[in-house]
Design an enzyme around this catalytic site. Structure first.
Site, PDB file in Angstrom:
ATOM      1  N   HIS A 122       5.160  -5.942 -10.809  1.00 29.09           N
ATOM      2  CA  HIS A 122       5.096  -5.481  -9.644  1.00 29.09           C
ATOM      3  C   HIS A 122       5.052  -6.798  -8.966  1.00 29.09           C
ATOM      4  O   HIS A 122       5.127  -7.058  -7.901  1.00 29.09           O
ATOM      5  CB  HIS A 122       5.277  -4.060  -9.519  1.00 29.09           C
ATOM      6  N   ASP A 133       9.189  -4.099 -13.562  1.00 26.13           N
ATOM      7  CA  ASP A 133       8.244  -3.633 -12.705  1.00 26.13           C
ATOM      8  C   ASP A 133       7.683  -2.015 -12.941  1.00 26.13           C
ATOM      9  O   ASP A 133       9.507  -1.367 -12.770  1.00 26.13           O
ATOM     10  CB  ASP A 133       8.532  -3.611 -11.206  1.00 26.13           C
ATOM     11  N   GLY A 144       1.056  -0.883  -0.307  1.00 22.04           N
ATOM     12  CA  GLY A 144       0.405  -0.208  -0.230  1.00 22.04           C
ATOM     13  C   GLY A 144       0.694   1.638   0.106  1.00 22.04           C
ATOM     14  O   GLY A 144       1.467   1.648  -1.116  1.00 22.04           O
ATOM     15  N   SER A 194       6.569  -4.604  -2.171  1.00 17.05           N
ATOM     16  CA  SER A 194       6.539  -2.757  -2.353  1.00 17.05           C
ATOM     17  C   SER A 194       6.147  -2.003  -1.565  1.00 17.05           C
ATOM     18  O   SER A 194       7.356  -1.779  -0.375  1.00 17.05           O
ATOM     19  CB  SER A 194       5.069  -3.149  -2.824  1.00 17.05           C
ATOM     20  N   TRP A 195       5.305  -1.452  -0.419  1.00 17.41           N
ATOM     21  CA  TRP A 195       5.714  -0.277  -0.103  1.00 17.41           C
ATOM     22  C   TRP A 195       5.347  -1.670   2.170  1.00 17.41           C
ATOM     23  O   TRP A 195       6.530  -0.913   2.699  1.00 17.41           O
ATOM     24  CB  TRP A 195       4.257   0.259   0.375  1.00 17.41           C
TER      25      TRP A 195
END
Length: 334
Positions: free
Chosen positions: A311, A283, A51, A122-123
């Site tokens: 990604h 990505d 996120g 990711s986050w």
């Protein structure tokens, strides 16, 4: 079942149900959803979702051998099944990176975990690194995917007219269409912030959908076809989009609540912690440059570039590397 789904079923561990679910009070009126599955006496691993604001899903349990691992999933502040929700107007001033790092420590202490494997994409890679650099003595190892270091160039590349628009111009136009024409040459993150938090609820919802769908549609090397949603699924999707966009944008407007390039500058604190970095070559959301720079700054890491992935964590090559990475930590001393 699609060929990709069949391949993923062969790569991931079988679906399992949690043996324990709870809401943990962490102060400031925040309750965090926590679930545990797998082996209650196993090696603890914590899944740090993306996120910010993404929340967890049942399929995320499947990256870990359930006979070996005590699998801990949790929803970060304001999202998923944690309360209050950003979709309901939760106070975003109570959600930031230092608080999320502190929440991870509260979860570890609450669950009587001495040291754990930290897994994030990711986050989730951002927060995992921030946590490991703050509490290196509590981390056995790191498995990270789709590296996001939350630097200004990364935000500009993807959310402003910095580069990603040249790869997905059709999707970028759709994302940008919700913005006032006069503001499309400016800072999209700032403009979305105003729309997402303004008094015009329908406009906020439209902005949330544009923001969220830009990310979801550009996360795979091959853009998936949109499946039609039922009315119930559409309502859930709209609520998720409000949560996701408001929290994510809140972090980005505030530079991730970190100093610029903090995670690279503090990478020396990871000395002695082994890690596996899994990065899709194509990505677009989090370009491979960040994974490469993290690997250079962290000699104890191994970098695996998936040649046929973007990604998303559920692309076949990336999923295979992630499972191989968690399998590789099964014999480590916790």
């Amino acid at each position: 079942m699609s060929t990709r789904a069949q391949q993923l079923d062969e790569i991931l561990y079988p679906a399992i149900e949690p043996y324990r679910i709870e809401l943990l009070e962490v102060g400031e009126g925040q309750q965090l959803y926590i679930e545990q599955s797998g082996n209650p006496q196993g090696r603890p691993v914590v899944f740090v979702h993306g996120g910010p604001g993404g929340g967890t899903s049942p399929w995320q349990r499947r990256y870990f051998d359930p006979e070996v691992y005590r699998i801990i999933l949790f929803d970060q502040r304001g999202c998923g099944q944690s309360t209050p929700s950003a979709a309901d107007g939760a106070d975003l001033s109570l959600i930031d990176t230092p608080r999320l790092v502190a929440d991870l420590e509260r979860i570890r202490e609450h669950l009587d975990v001495v040291r754990w494997l930290v897994f994030g994409g990711s986050w989730g890679s951002t927060l995992s690194l921030a946590y490991a650099e703050a509490h290196p003595d509590r981390v056995v190892g790191l498995v990270l995917r789709g590296i996001f270091l939350l630097r200004r160039w990364e935000l500009d590349w993807y959310y402003n007219r910095g580069g990603a628009q040249n790869i997905f111009p059709d999707l970028f136009d759709r994302y940008e269409s919700v913005l006032p024409v006069a503001e499309r040459d400016g800072d999209h993150i700032a403009t979305f912030h105003r729309l997402l938090n303004g008094q015009d609820a329908p406009l906020a919802q439209d902005a949330a959908l544009a923001w969220t769908e830009w990310e979801s549609h550009t996360s795979h090397l091959l853009v998936p076809d949109d499946a039609p949603l039922s009315s119930a699924e559409l309502a859930e999707h709209r609520r998720f989009a409000l949560t996701f966009a408001r929290i994510e944008n809140h972090f980005f407007v505030n530079g991730g609540f970190m100093r610029e390039n903090q995670l690279i500058e503090d990478a020396g604190k990871l000395a002695g912690i082994p890690g596996v970095i899994v990065q899709g070559r194509y990505d677009v959301v989090c370009p491979a440059r960040s994974a490469w720079e993290l690997h250079q700054a962290w000699p104890d890491s191994q970098l695996l570039i998936t040649p046929d992935a973007g990604h998303a964590s559920n692309e076949v090559g990336t999923a295979r590397s992630l499972v191989e990475a968690t399998d590789g930590f099964r014999e480590f001393s916790f």
